[in-house]
Design a protein around this motif. Structure first.
Motif, short mmCIF file in Angstrom:
data_model
loop_
_atom_site.label_atom_id
_atom_site.label_comp_id
_atom_site.label_asym_id
_atom_site.label_seq_id
_atom_site.Cartn_x
_atom_site.Cartn_y
_atom_site.Cartn_z
N ILE A 121 11.41 -42.96 30.81
CA ILE A 121 10.81 -41.63 30.76
C ILE A 121 9.79 -41.66 29.63
N PRO A 122 8.51 -41.50 29.96
CA PRO A 122 7.48 -41.64 28.92
C PRO A 122 7.55 -40.52 27.89
N ALA A 123 6.85 -40.73 26.79
CA ALA A 123 6.80 -39.73 25.72
C ALA A 123 6.29 -38.40 26.27
N ILE A 124 6.91 -37.30 25.82
CA ILE A 124 6.57 -35.95 26.31
C ILE A 124 5.64 -35.29 25.30
N PRO A 125 4.43 -34.91 25.71
CA PRO A 125 3.50 -34.28 24.77
C PRO A 125 3.77 -32.78 24.62
N LEU A 126 3.56 -32.27 23.41
CA LEU A 126 3.66 -30.84 23.13
C LEU A 126 2.39 -30.39 22.43
N CYS A 127 1.70 -29.42 23.03
CA CYS A 127 0.45 -28.90 22.46
C CYS A 127 0.71 -27.54 21.80
N PHE A 128 0.11 -27.32 20.63
CA PHE A 128 0.22 -26.03 19.95
C PHE A 128 -1.02 -25.80 19.11
N PHE A 129 -1.20 -24.56 18.67
CA PHE A 129 -2.32 -24.18 17.82
C PHE A 129 -1.79 -23.90 16.42
N ASP A 130 -2.38 -24.58 15.43
CA ASP A 130 -1.98 -24.40 14.03
C ASP A 130 -2.91 -23.37 13.39
N PRO A 131 -2.42 -22.15 13.08
CA PRO A 131 -3.30 -21.12 12.51
C PRO A 131 -3.77 -21.45 11.10
#
Length: 473
Positions: free
Chosen positions: A267-277
């Motif tokens: 199971i490949p690495a799972i990406p998580l996207c977020f915005f850093d204020p």
């Protein structure tokens, strides 16, 4: 200057403000002087001048989805009693109540001493851009003042001034395709309970998102499932620490899946996207990749071997109990013989020979069938329970038909070929399908396990009766 004593009891929703014990007689001092000149200041003016509500924001301008801290505080320089008569409403945003453990404190404003009480403290997350007007809180105050040498009680409702926060859109540049609105600072981790699993056996992929911000809006990121896997609906849960701003929490997801072929799957690495204020930038973090070795399916004979071995190993405790009993009887006999002055030697009790593992015979016996039924109850979780139940259903069908096949469809066909078991083909299929459904259900109901075990017990009894009648003939 005389001391001022203050007491406040705020009873509204879950907010309670602790206060000092009041004196026997409420003081009538304001800034150390008696108010006996109503012509200069009316009681209403005195209250407005000495009691007010202050509001504060952690930031006056925030991005859509960015948490902001909102605080309502009551300031008073008068001895009074108060209660919150109206709580603020928050429209167009999500709200998390924050823990308010700080007791009242003092603050000097323009040389005047005020006692300060926190009425409300929340983290709000604006959901749309534009001007977000925040609600008002109203506190009803009962104040005793001395006017013209007469002590009177006055009631006044104090509210905060209108205030708002400006909500701006997130930057459009460099927005990742996988961004789902998560704002703050986060990490992601993935794990499984075991890295070795037989073909077709259920296993859970655990995904944890940890960080500070609008954790309540966290969603399961996309998982790139490799070939030779089959996954099912995920379950989710959240744990939030409301002691600090911004709130910190963990969003957890469990996804059941199976391997459909032997070999290694990754199971490949799972990406998580977020915005850093803080940096006003989009960021992407990834979990670790997971490799799982899928072995061949556990055969029916191997499953039965474990059941029989367990039954035999349990029987050794009967030898232990018997040995204890023999020892007690021997000691009692020796004591009696000593009293009778008889010195006959008591022969040693021969130690039982160790039991050997029993091989499963080609024909399944009634004892083995009932042992498999009891073995279902040794399961320590729902997955093990329904897996054992499936094995038992196959075993029961083999027992009554005499067919050693482990294919469900072939065993059903065998049931249909005999008039005495034809009616059970549908029942066995329904029970088997129930086990499969529960294995991959997001939430298991304990009542289903109880009902299923009762149905399997009745099925076993009926099959034994059919087998016994057939043997008698």
């Amino acid at each position: 200057m005389g001391k001022l004593y203050f007491i406040f009891f705020f009873l509204c929703l879950a907010i309670t403000i602790k206060a000092q014990q009041p004196p026997a007689q409420l003081p009538s001092l304001i800034n150390g002087e008696k108010n006996n000149t109503p012509g200069k200041l009316t009681p209403e003016a005195i209250i407005k001048k000495n009691i007010f509500i202050k509001t504060s924001l952690s930031k006056p301008t925030v991005f859509v989805g960015e948490p902001v801290l909102v605080t309502y505080q009551l300031y008073t320089a008068l001895s009074s009693q108060g209660r919150v008569s109206k709580q603020p409403s928050f429209n167009g945003c999500s709200v998390i109540e924050l823990t308010n453990e700080k007791e009242e404190f003092e603050e000097i404003i323009n040389g005047k001493r005020f006692h300060v009480f926190t009425v409300r403290k929340v983290q709000i997350t604006p959901l749309q851009e534009g001007k977000l007007t925040l609600g008002n809180v109203t506190v009803e105050n009962i104040v005793q003042l001395t006017v013209n040498n007469t002590v009177n009680s006055y009631t006044s409702n104090i509210s905060n001034q209108p205030f708002s926060v400006q909500v701006i859109p997130l930057p459009a540049n460099n927005k990742p395709a996988g961004f789902s609105g998560l704002i703050g600072n986060y990490t992601i981790a993935a794990s499984v309970d075991t890295n070795t699993i037989p073909v077709g056996e259920n296993i859970l992929l655990h995904v944890d998102i940890t960080g500070t911000g609008n954790i309540g809006l966290a969603h399961l990121p996309e998982v790139k499932w490799p070939a030779h896997t089959e996954h099912f609906d995920a379950t989710d849960s959240q744990q939030v620490n409301q002691d600090n701003f911004p709130v910190q929490g963990i969003a957890s997801f469990d996804i059941p899946f199976i391997g459909t072929a032997t070999g290694n799957i990754t199971i490949p690495a799972i990406p998580l996207c977020f915005f850093d204020p803080l940096t006003q930038q989009y960021k992407t973090t990834v979990s670790n990749a997971i490799t799982i070795h899928v072995t061949k399916a556990i055969s029916h004979e191997e499953q039965m071997q474990g059941i029989i071995t367990e039954e035999v190993s349990n029987s050794k405790y009967l030898w232990i109990v018997a040995g204890i009993g023999i020892t007690v009887l021997t000691a009692f006999s020796l004591s009696s013989r000593r009293k009778q002055k008889q010195q006959k030697k008591i022969p040693d009790t021969p130690a039982p020979q160790p039991m050997q593992t029993i091989k499963i015979p080609a024909a399944i016996t009634e004892q083995q069938l009932m042992a498999a039924l009891r073995h279902i109850k040794t399961a320590n979780n729902s997955t093990a329970f329904f897996t054992k139940a499936k094995s038992f259903i196959l075993l029961a069908m083999q027992y009554v038909t005499g067919d050693t096949s482990t294919e469900m469809s072939l065993l059903v066909q065998q049931l249909n070929n005999h008039s005495s078991t034809r009616d059970f083909a549908t029942s066995c299929t329904t029970l088997y399908n129930t086990c499969n459904e529960q294995l991959y259900a997001p939430v298991n109901d304990e009542a289903v396990e109880v009902d299923l075990y009762d149905a399997l017990s009745k099925l076993a009894a009926q099959f034994v009766a059919i087998k016994t009648a057939s043997t008698s003939e």
